[in-house]
Structure formats: structure tokens, C-alpha cells
Design an enzyme around this catalytic site. Structure first.
Site, PDB file in Angstrom:
ATOM      1  CB  SER A 138       2.383  48.819 -42.185  1.00 27.48           C
ATOM      2  OG  SER A 138       1.928  48.757 -40.851  1.00 27.48           O
ATOM      3  CE1 TYR A 151       7.303  46.660 -40.457  1.00 28.06           C
ATOM      4  CE2 TYR A 151       5.464  47.854 -39.468  1.00 28.06           C
ATOM      5  CZ  TYR A 151       5.937  46.906 -40.356  1.00 28.06           C
ATOM      6  OH  TYR A 151       5.060  46.220 -41.153  1.00 28.06           O
TER       7      TYR A 151
END
Length: 297
Positions: A138, A151
Site C-alpha cells: 500500500s 494498518y
């Protein structure tokens, strides 16, 4: 669709929805036989199609990972494993002080340790085929937004693991590639904002005072961005290409925002990046409504 592709397997974890489902379908359309990891019978029925074989795969369940390895070893057509695409993931965002430790651990179990477990089991097959591992990271693995600590932490760790793994297995003929998506329109991305607001709604009065505006503005910013984010099908087309191109790079960004943010995070001084995030928070704070459903303990 070539005969070569018909005789090769690809594993895609987290294939029930979003990027994973779209990637499984894209690879099947290219002629690969895709073992698509899902968690429920309903998800299996939804993804099953020509070239897409659903397999029950919770990557945190050792018995599921072992069964996947057995499925590949026992393939009746003796097809080699061409690629493993580690896409499964969860996203639960809240300030560091507020997010329960069990939720921190849950995200690391899925977003990092589960992928390691799958890699450990399937690496022998990839070594035989001189195949490829594609880890879906990501933009959060390079730049950590406020409230995204857990995250982003998993993705930073996935990036580091990928670097070590790439250097360990290069001489064995196995390639390791990282894909860094920015905003992609998926169910997980859409749900994450609601989950953040739900967690914020349970904050005590002091945490509400300290973090309420920050959560609201960050969720509002992400929601606005997702309206113009990359569709999952376009993301899948690039991931499928990365998984199958002859000479891949070590890393690929996915989406205009990732192509901008990743180099910015690497070369901009840290304090300047902090000011960029603070300015974004201030602008969104003015436009955001107060958190609804707040409960003070």
C-alpha cells in the site's frame, strides 16, 4: 489464451471481493488456472467461473494453508505454480492510544504473518517453477497517515519482509515484487471509514476531545478521495501484468496518488511531510461535521 498459460496455476489470496476478485478473473481471462482464496461457501459460489477455482483460505489458519499446498502438490494435471499473489488483508483504523491491542495483533496476523505462512508453504513449488511472489502492499507502507498506524505498520513490515525475501531467493530463480496501491474503490476501503467512526464513537470524553476532530477529518478526506479512486478492475489489470511480465521491477505503484506520494515520502524531509498532513487535517476539519453517536465513558 496460450497452451502454456492453460498449464499453469496462480494463487490469489483475499479473492472474495475487490482487487483480489478482479485479479483472479483477469488472470483467468489470460488463460491461467487461478486458485482463488475465499473464506465462505457464499464467496466461493460468487467467484467460481471458468479458470477460477475457489479454495477455502483463511491465511491465519494453518490447516487452510496446508490444504492449499496439498491441492497444488496433488494437481491432477501436474501444473506448475506460476505465481502467488498475496492480497488478503484487513484495515481497522484508529489513533494509536485508542486502538485495542487485540486489533493491532489481528491486523498483523492477517496482513503480515498470514502472508509469511503462505510463502513458507508455497515457496518450494515456486522454486521448482522459477515462479513469482507478488505482495500487495500500500502507499501506507511508505507514508503513514494519522489514525492508520496499525494498518500502515503491517504494510511497512510487509515491505521490509519483501526486500529480505527478494534478496534471499533471487539466486533460486524466484522473483519477489511489491505492488503499492493508492486509493482503490473496494468494499474494504469503503468499510474502513465506518469502522473508524464506530470505534471513535466508543471513545471516552478525553479521547474524544483529543482525537475526535482528527478521526472525522481523516475519514472525510478518505471518503472524498475514494469517489474518484481507481476502480478495482483497473488495479487488477496492472497486478495481473506485474505477475506475468517477463522482467518485473522490484516495486510498482498503482494509481496517480501512489505515484505522487511514494516518491514524495522518500525524498521530502519528515517534518515537512508532517506539515503537509497537518494542513490537510485543518482544511478537512473545517468541512467536517462532528462525530455522530459519540459516547463518553
Amino acid at each position: 489464451m496460450t497452451q502454456t498459460h492453460k498449464n499453469e496455476l496462480v494463487v490469489v489470496s483475499g479473492a472474495s471481493t475487490g482487487i483480489g476478485a478482479a485479479t483472479a478473473r483477469e488472470l483467468a481471462s489470460m488463460g491461467y488456472h487461478v486458485l482463488a482464496g475465499v473464506r465462505t461457501d457464499a464467496e466461493a459460489d460468487a467467484i467460481r467461473a471458468a479458470g477460477v477455482e475457489p479454495v477455502t483460505l483463511d491465511i491465519t489458519a494453518p490447516e487452510h494453508v496446508a490444504a492449499l499446498a496439498e491441492r497444488i502438490a496433488g494437481d491432477t494435471e501436474r501444473r506448475p505454480l506460476r505465481a502467488l499473489i498475496n492480497n488478503a488483508g484487513i484495515e481497522i483504523n484508529a489513533p494509536v492510544e485508542v486502538l485495542p491491542l487485540e486489533v493491532w495483533r489481528q491486523q498483523f496476523e492477517v496482513n503480515l504473518f498470514g502472508h509469511v505462512a503462505v510463502i513458507q508453504k508455497l515457496l518450494p513449488f515456486l522454486r521448482q517453477s522459477r515462479g513469482r511472489i507478488v505482495n500487495i502492499s500500500s502507499v501506507g507502507g511508505v507514508a503513514a497517515l494519522p489514525i492508520f498506524a496499525a494498518y500502515a505498520g503491517t504494510k511497512f513490515a510487509l515491505e521490509a519482509m519483501s526486500d529480505s525475501l527478494r534478496r534471499e531467493v533471487a539466486a533460486q530463480g524466484v522473483q519477489v515484487v511489491v505492488v503499492q496501491p493508492g486509493g482503490v474503490r473496494t468494499e474494504m476501503a469503503a468499510r474502513s471509514g465506518d469502522i473508524s467512526l464506530e470505534l471513535a464513537g466508543r471513545m471516552n470524553a478525553e479521547h474524544q476531545r483529543l482525537y475526535g476532530d482528527l478521526v472525522t477529518s481523516t475519514v472525510a478526506s478518505n471518503a472524498a478521495f475514494l469517489q474518484r479512486a481507481l476502480p478495482a478492475a483497473k488495479a487488477a489489470a496492472k497486478i495481473a501484468k506485474v505477475a506475468t511480465t517477463a522482467r518485473p521491477r522490484a516495486r510498482y505503484t498503482l494509481g496517480v496518488d501512489a505515484a505522487f506520494i511514494v516518491p514524495l515520502a522518500r525524498f521530502l524531509p519528515t517534518r515537512l511531510m508532517d506539515r503537509v498532513f497537518s494542513a490537510s487535517h485543518r482544511s478537512r476539519r473545517k468541512a467536517s461535521a462532528p462525530l455522530s453517536g459519540m459516547v463518553a465513558d
